[in-house]
Design an enzyme around this catalytic site. Structure first.
Site, PDB file in Angstrom:
ATOM      1  N   TYR A 184      34.456  44.800  44.755  1.00 50.63           N
ATOM      2  CA  TYR A 184      34.386  43.518  45.467  1.00 50.63           C
ATOM      3  C   TYR A 184      33.130  43.332  46.307  1.00 50.63           C
ATOM      4  CZ  TYR A 184      39.277  43.426  44.044  1.00 50.63           C
ATOM      5  OH  TYR A 184      40.432  43.447  43.293  1.00 50.63           O
ATOM      6  N   HIS A 205      37.834  34.118  41.134  1.00 47.70           N
ATOM      7  CA  HIS A 205      37.991  35.532  41.458  1.00 47.70           C
ATOM      8  C   HIS A 205      36.608  36.133  41.613  1.00 47.70           C
ATOM      9  CE1 HIS A 205      42.226  35.402  40.460  1.00 47.70           C
ATOM     10  NE2 HIS A 205      41.883  34.708  39.398  1.00 47.70           N
TER      11      HIS A 205
HETATM   12  C1  DQA Z   1      40.802  39.169  42.800  1.00 47.72           C
HETATM   13  C2  DQA Z   1      41.287  39.877  41.525  1.00 47.72           C
HETATM   14  C3  DQA Z   1      42.764  40.230  41.616  1.00 47.72           C
HETATM   15  O1  DQA Z   1      43.178  40.868  40.422  1.00 47.72           O
HETATM   16  C4  DQA Z   1      42.992  41.189  42.773  1.00 47.72           C
HETATM   17  O2  DQA Z   1      44.367  41.465  42.907  1.00 47.72           O
HETATM   18  C5  DQA Z   1      42.414  40.669  44.052  1.00 47.72           C
HETATM   19  C6  DQA Z   1      41.103  40.025  44.032  1.00 47.72           C
HETATM   20  C7  DQA Z   1      39.288  38.922  42.776  1.00 47.72           C
HETATM   21  O3  DQA Z   1      38.834  38.073  43.532  1.00 47.72           O
HETATM   22  O4  DQA Z   1      38.564  39.562  42.020  1.00 47.72           O
HETATM   23  O5  DQA Z   1      42.988  40.862  45.112  1.00 47.72           O
HETATM   24  O6  DQA Z   1      41.447  37.939  42.906  1.00 47.72           O
END
Ligand code: DQA
Length: 149
Positions: free
Chosen positions: A22, A99
């Site tokens: 992330y 995402h």
């Molecule tokens: C997310 C991807 C999801 O699978 C994960 O559970 C998240 C973050 C993303 O922004 O990449 O919490 O939404």
């Protein structure tokens, strides 16, 4: 144009949460960057994060007739929540899925997606840029009566 950005569980942990997936920027960094982008484009942006499914559902309900679009990162709830699917269907405001990571290229359980079928478009896999791409998409689309599903 009025846009609500809704962020789901654990996104408040950005910066320290799995930085290899992330990134190292924090949730506050995300808010600052999005507000800057919105200001440039004269978009009124409200950004909310909650770790609770019910709170996100309440915000979706309340957004009805108040916002032109919603940008939703439902985080883990993307892969589990029939209730979010129903809430998106229950409102007239079009929702765009975002995402940070590429959920199509991670664990198999992330390929289950309750949100995508009821969203106007999806942007993912580009970190903060996914949100900015969603904003650009909305600017291009503009606000018209038929923008509501
Ligand atoms: C997310 C991807 C999801 O699978 C994960 O559970 C998240 C973050 C993303 O922004 O990449 O919490 O939404």
């Amino acid at each position: 144009m009025k846009v609500l950005v809704l962020n789901g569980p654990n996104l408040d942990m950005l910066g320290t949460r799995e930085p290899s997936i992330y990134g190292k920027q924090t949730y506050r960094d995300l808010v600052i960057e999005l507000k800057k982008e919105a200001k440039k484009e004269k978009i009124k942006l409200k950004i909310i994060q909650s770790n609770f499914e019910g709170v996100l559902i309440e915000f979706l309900h309340r957004a009805n007739n108040k916002y032109d679009y919603i940008i939703l990162n439902a985080a883990g709830l993307t892969h589990t929540s029939v209730c979010l699917y129903d809430a998106i269907k229950a409102i007239q405001v079009p929702v765009i899925e975002v995402h940070l990571s590429n959920i199509d290229q991670r664990e198999d359980f992330r390929k289950i997606n309750y949100v995508r079928p009821v969203c106007l478009a999806s942007f993912y896999g580009k970190g903060f840029e996914s949100y900015k791409d969603a904003l650009k998409y909305l600017i291009k689309r503009g606000v018209s009566h038929d923008s509501h599903r």
